[in-house]
Design a protein around this motif. Structure first.
Motif, PDB file in Angstrom:
ATOM      1  N   UNK A 254       0.946  -1.002  -0.273  1.00 35.61           N
ATOM      2  CA  UNK A 254      -0.078   0.226   0.057  1.00 35.61           C
ATOM      3  C   UNK A 254       1.028   1.026   0.176  1.00 35.61           C
ATOM      4  N   UNK A 255       1.782   1.122   0.845  1.00 38.24           N
ATOM      5  CA  UNK A 255       2.405   2.325   0.998  1.00 38.24           C
ATOM      6  C   UNK A 255       3.575   2.578  -0.206  1.00 38.24           C
ATOM      7  N   UNK A 256       3.836   1.675  -1.759  1.00 35.47           N
ATOM      8  CA  UNK A 256       4.677   2.492  -2.836  1.00 35.47           C
ATOM      9  C   UNK A 256       3.406   2.395  -3.363  1.00 35.47           C
ATOM     10  N   UNK A 257       1.991   1.857  -3.388  1.00 40.08           N
ATOM     11  CA  UNK A 257       0.998   1.791  -4.179  1.00 40.08           C
ATOM     12  C   UNK A 257       0.646   3.315  -3.974  1.00 40.08           C
ATOM     13  N   UNK A 258       0.610   4.364  -3.192  1.00 40.18           N
ATOM     14  CA  UNK A 258      -0.102   5.378  -2.655  1.00 40.18           C
ATOM     15  C   UNK A 258       0.405   6.387  -4.250  1.00 40.18           C
TER      16      UNK A 258
END
Length: 282
Positions: A254-258
């Motif tokens: 989630x952190x990368x894909x935000x």
């Protein structure tokens, strides 16, 4: 007279459904379990199904909400993810440069499954459950080059084709067949510089794991684009670094894909070198 005690480990399979009858067959008849009834599986509980059905994949992105906390904290949901996401389909586990020469090997863990990948003397890439068939000790550690795999517990020895070469102190043991105690195979394949494993396809013949089929199953419609222009062949494998992050695996994703949403606030030193108006993770 001293004698080794022999048991056989069954291959990894997905967790049985609630109430499902399964057969566990062992060559040593004194250890045969004919049927086992699984009455309460962590993977297929009604609560887990409720959590899954709560998600509607057709919801427009403008109306989407953050997944419920239980998706990140519920143990049964995590076991379901292991079964449906990581134990099915092809998973990248390493680089072909790690096993470029005969008798090179490396080890790793996928979920709860310990594996060893090796390059045998015939040039074939093979993978096995990294567990001795005797008393379930881990067989190999790290990476490197060996002439064979020797169990550090009782000295059972295996070739790079998985065959049991030597079982210590078995003289006098009845009904023991070395052919029944080879390492349990895992389906392995290579695509470009990647080594992939597929726990779901352990019984598929080696001929079916050609690179074309693997790329279609793993990458889908992206396989042709990446095959022609998506792999930088000038890059070389240097080393492998492992980091333990105390969070559910989806938090990291989630952190990368935000889309850089957090970058101006969490990485103020980095943002000065980026054009945030055009920043993209695709």
């Amino acid at each position: 007279m001293q004698m080794a005690m022999s048991t056989q480990l069954i291959p990894f399979t997905s967790t049985p459904r609630q109430g499902q009858l399964i057969n566990l067959n062992f060559p040593n008849k004194s250890l045969t379990i004919t049927r086992c009834v699984i009455r309460n599986s962590d993977v297929h509980t009604s609560e887990t199904q409720r959590l899954v059905h709560h998600f509607n994949p057709k919801t427009p992105i403008e109306e989407a909400v953050t997944p419920p906390t239980s998706w990140y904290t519920d143990p049964s949901f995590f076991h379901l993810e292991l079964d449906r996401v990581f134990y099915r389909g092809w998973q990248v586990v390493g680089s072909t440069e790690q096993i470029k020469d005969p008798r090179d090997y490396f080890t790793g863990r996928l979920g709860d499954v310990e594996y060893v990948v090796c390059h045998d003397d015939s040039g074939m890439v093979r993978a096995f459950h990294n567990v001795c068939r005797h008393h379930a000790s881990l067989l190999a550690y790290g990476s490197g080059k060996k002439s064979c795999f020797v169990c550090p517990y009782h000295g059972w020895t295996y070739g790079f084709n998985g065959a049991l070469r030597k079982a210590t102190r078995i003289s006098g043991m009845r009904n023991f067949n070395v052919n029944d105690f080879g390492l349990l195979p895992i389906k392995a394949a290579t695509w470009g510089p990647f080594v992939l494993l597929n726990l779901e396809k352990e019984n598929v013949s080696q001929k079916e794991a050609d690179s074309h089929n693997v790329s279609k199953e793993w990458l889908g419609s992206c396989s042709e684009v990446l095959s022609s222009s998506g792999i930088d062949s000038s890059l070389s494998y240097v080393c492998r670094r492992e980091y333990t992050i105390e969070c559910n695996w989806k938090v990291f994703c989630d952190n990368y894909l935000d889309g850089g949403y957090h970058v101006p606030y969490a990485h103020k030193g980095l943002v000065s070198g980026l054009k945030m108006d055009s920043y993209s993770i695709t």
